[in-house]
Structure formats: structure tokens, C-alpha cells
Design a protein around this motif. Structure first.
Motif, PDB file in Angstrom:
ATOM      1  N   GLU A  53       0.807  -1.220   0.000  1.00 52.05           N
ATOM      2  CA  GLU A  53       0.000   0.000   0.000  1.00 52.05           C
ATOM      3  C   GLU A  53       0.844   1.276   0.000  1.00 52.05           C
ATOM      4  OE1 GLU A  53      -3.741   1.914   2.476  1.00 52.05           O
ATOM      5  OE2 GLU A  53      -3.212  -0.191   2.773  1.00 52.05           O
ATOM      6  N   ILE A  54       1.934   1.282   0.752  1.00 53.16           N
ATOM      7  CA  ILE A  54       2.791   2.472   0.799  1.00 53.16           C
ATOM      8  C   ILE A  54       3.460   2.705  -0.553  1.00 53.16           C
ATOM      9  CG2 ILE A  54       4.889   3.456   1.833  1.00 53.16           C
ATOM     10  CD1 ILE A  54       3.991   2.045   4.462  1.00 53.16           C
ATOM     11  N   ASN A  55       4.013   1.650  -1.159  1.00 46.16           N
ATOM     12  CA  ASN A  55       4.626   1.794  -2.485  1.00 46.16           C
ATOM     13  C   ASN A  55       3.597   2.247  -3.512  1.00 46.16           C
ATOM     14  OD1 ASN A  55       7.138   1.019  -1.534  1.00 46.16           O
ATOM     15  ND2 ASN A  55       6.863  -1.116  -2.097  1.00 46.16           N
ATOM     16  N   MET A  56       2.368   1.732  -3.410  1.00 47.28           N
ATOM     17  CA  MET A  56       1.299   2.136  -4.327  1.00 47.28           C
ATOM     18  C   MET A  56       1.004   3.632  -4.163  1.00 47.28           C
ATOM     19  SD  MET A  56      -0.944   1.285  -6.665  1.00 47.28           S
ATOM     20  CE  MET A  56      -1.513  -0.420  -6.637  1.00 47.28           C
ATOM     21  N   GLU A  57       0.878   4.085  -2.926  1.00 46.46           N
ATOM     22  CA  GLU A  57       0.564   5.499  -2.672  1.00 46.46           C
ATOM     23  C   GLU A  57       1.671   6.417  -3.191  1.00 46.46           C
ATOM     24  OE1 GLU A  57      -0.682   6.498   1.305  1.00 46.46           O
ATOM     25  OE2 GLU A  57      -1.881   4.673   1.440  1.00 46.46           O
ATOM     26  N   ILE A  58       2.912   6.022  -2.982  1.00 44.85           N
ATOM     27  CA  ILE A  58       4.040   6.838  -3.446  1.00 44.85           C
ATOM     28  C   ILE A  58       4.038   6.931  -4.969  1.00 44.85           C
ATOM     29  CG2 ILE A  58       6.565   6.917  -3.631  1.00 44.85           C
ATOM     30  CD1 ILE A  58       6.592   5.692  -0.742  1.00 44.85           C
ATOM     31  N   SER A  59       3.903   5.789  -5.641  1.00 43.58           N
ATOM     32  CA  SER A  59       3.883   5.783  -7.112  1.00 43.58           C
ATOM     33  C   SER A  59       2.711   6.597  -7.641  1.00 43.58           C
ATOM     34  CB  SER A  59       3.801   4.348  -7.639  1.00 43.58           C
ATOM     35  OG  SER A  59       4.935   3.623  -7.267  1.00 43.58           O
ATOM     36  N   GLU A  60       1.543   6.405  -7.044  1.00 40.70           N
ATOM     37  CA  GLU A  60       0.359   7.150  -7.473  1.00 40.70           C
ATOM     38  C   GLU A  60       0.573   8.656  -7.271  1.00 40.70           C
ATOM     39  OE1 GLU A  60      -4.449   7.151  -6.723  1.00 40.70           O
ATOM     40  OE2 GLU A  60      -3.149   6.564  -5.068  1.00 40.70           O
ATOM     41  N   PHE A  61       1.123   9.052  -6.138  1.00 46.32           N
ATOM     42  CA  PHE A  61       1.373  10.468  -5.848  1.00 46.32           C
ATOM     43  C   PHE A  61       2.303  11.084  -6.895  1.00 46.32           C
ATOM     44  CE2 PHE A  61       3.986  13.738  -3.770  1.00 46.32           C
ATOM     45  CZ  PHE A  61       2.993  14.643  -3.399  1.00 46.32           C
ATOM     46  N   PHE A  62       3.428  10.412  -7.161  1.00 42.18           N
ATOM     47  CA  PHE A  62       4.386  10.949  -8.132  1.00 42.18           C
ATOM     48  C   PHE A  62       3.771  11.034  -9.531  1.00 42.18           C
ATOM     49  CE2 PHE A  62       8.242   9.290  -5.531  1.00 42.18           C
ATOM     50  CZ  PHE A  62       8.236  10.433  -4.759  1.00 42.18           C
ATOM     51  N   LEU A  63       3.072   9.983  -9.949  1.00 44.54           N
ATOM     52  CA  LEU A  63       2.507   9.967 -11.302  1.00 44.54           C
ATOM     53  C   LEU A  63       1.392  10.999 -11.467  1.00 44.54           C
ATOM     54  CD1 LEU A  63       2.543   6.135 -11.944  1.00 44.54           C
ATOM     55  CD2 LEU A  63       3.993   7.854 -13.025  1.00 44.54           C
TER      56      LEU A  63
END
Length: 184
Positions: A66-76
């Protein structure tokens, strides 16, 4: 850990794999790979005046953390992309299969996920009988940075490999590179 201002070093290279068979015969193949080096700690930034965005692109992210998903989503999303989330390889495959061809511009694929891993999901996507299945950019996102991991990702049908944790600049650079190449 690298910050999102660290320099992205994208190296285009060819790796020749030579395998000794039973006796003197050898098998050789050349794999074209885009390698993203996140281990360089030179502190350069992409130019602030860069007007490149991912506006209008639709990215499928397959990530079980979930944390990796949130980070990737935020950057993209900060780069302007629309993001759809898949929580394992089977989920990513199903979303791709059920979408209209051309819905997604790229897929970010974690390698180690439950239900179906990213390598198998990539192989399945590449075998689908639809026009975008063979050409959609699929980028491996993994903590595995060894050369054999990169070669395995490429052999599964992935276009590029980026190590986690990825930065905004790294994601942007690799996507700009692959999406520009795809449009030519």
C-alpha cells in the motif's frame, strides 16, 4: 534512500547472454534493455523549466504494498497521469483484459506479488490477442537490482526495469523515454 531530486541515470545497453550447452555448442542472444540506475548518488535535478508532463496518459500500477502504491500514485498524478491500481498480477491482467485496447499507455509492474507475480502477469499480457498487448510499455518496479533479475524481467516481456524506491524524476524519465519511443 534517494530523494526525489536525485539524478536519474538511464542507460541504454545491450546484454549478450551466452549459455554453454551440453558440449561445445553455445546459445547467444542479445537483449535490449533500458536500465535505470538508482544507485548513483550525484545530486542533479531534471531542469525545473522542463515542461514535460504525463497529461493525458493512463497508467496501470500493479503493486501489493500500500505504501509503495501510494508513493507511485502520488508521483505519477503530480506529473499529470491518471492512475488505476491493481493489487496483484492477476488483478492487473484482469483489468488489462477487460479494458478497451489503448486504454492504458503503460503498466508499472511489481515483480513479487501474491496470487500472480509480475513476471507471469507480463507473460500473460504479452500473449493476449489484442493490438496493444505486445506493444504497451511494461516497467518492472522491484528492489531486485541484480543483472540476472533485469534479464529475467526483459525475457518475460518487460520493456524496462526501475529499482524501488523510485523517485518522481525516475518514473517521469523512464515513462517519457518509453512513451516517446512508442509514438515514433
Amino acid at each position: 534512500m534517494l530523494s526525489d531530486v536525485d539524478f536519474l541515470n538511464v542507460v541504454r545497453c545491450n546484454i549478450t547472454v551466452v549459455e554453454n550447452c551440453l558440449s561445445d555448442c553455445k546459445f547467444a542472444t542479445t537483449l535490449g534493455i533500458i536500465f535505470v540506475d538508482t544507485q548513483r548518488h550525484t545530486h542533479h535535478q531534471l531542469p525545473k523549466e522542463s515542461k514535460k508532463t504525463l497529461n493525458g496518459t493512463h497508467i496501470l500500477i500493479a503493486e501489493d504494498n500500500e505504501i509503495n502504491m501510494e508513493i507511485s500514485e502520488f508521483f505519477l498524478t503530480n506529473l499529470g497521469a491518471a492512475v488505476e491500481k491493481a493489487w496483484n498480477g492477476q488483478d492487473a491482467l484482469t483489468r488489462f483484459q477487460q479494458s478497451e485496447p489503448g486504454t492504458y499507455d503503460a503498466i508499472l509492474m511489481d515483480i513479487m506479488m501474491p496470487v500472480m507475480d509480475g513476471l507471469e502477469a507480463t507473460r500473460c499480457i504479452r500473449m493476449l490477442n489484442r493490438p496493444d498487448a505486445k506493444k504497451i510499455p511494461i516497467i518492472a518496479m522491484t528492489a531486485q537490482t541484480a543483472t540476472d533479475s533485469i534479464v529475467t524481467c526483459r525475457a518475460a516481456g518487460m520493456n524496462a526495469h526501475i529499482s524501488k524506491p523510485a523517485t518522481k524524476e525516475q518514473l517521469g524519465k523512464i515513462l517519457f523515454t518509453l512513451l516517446e519511443k512508442d509514438q515514433k
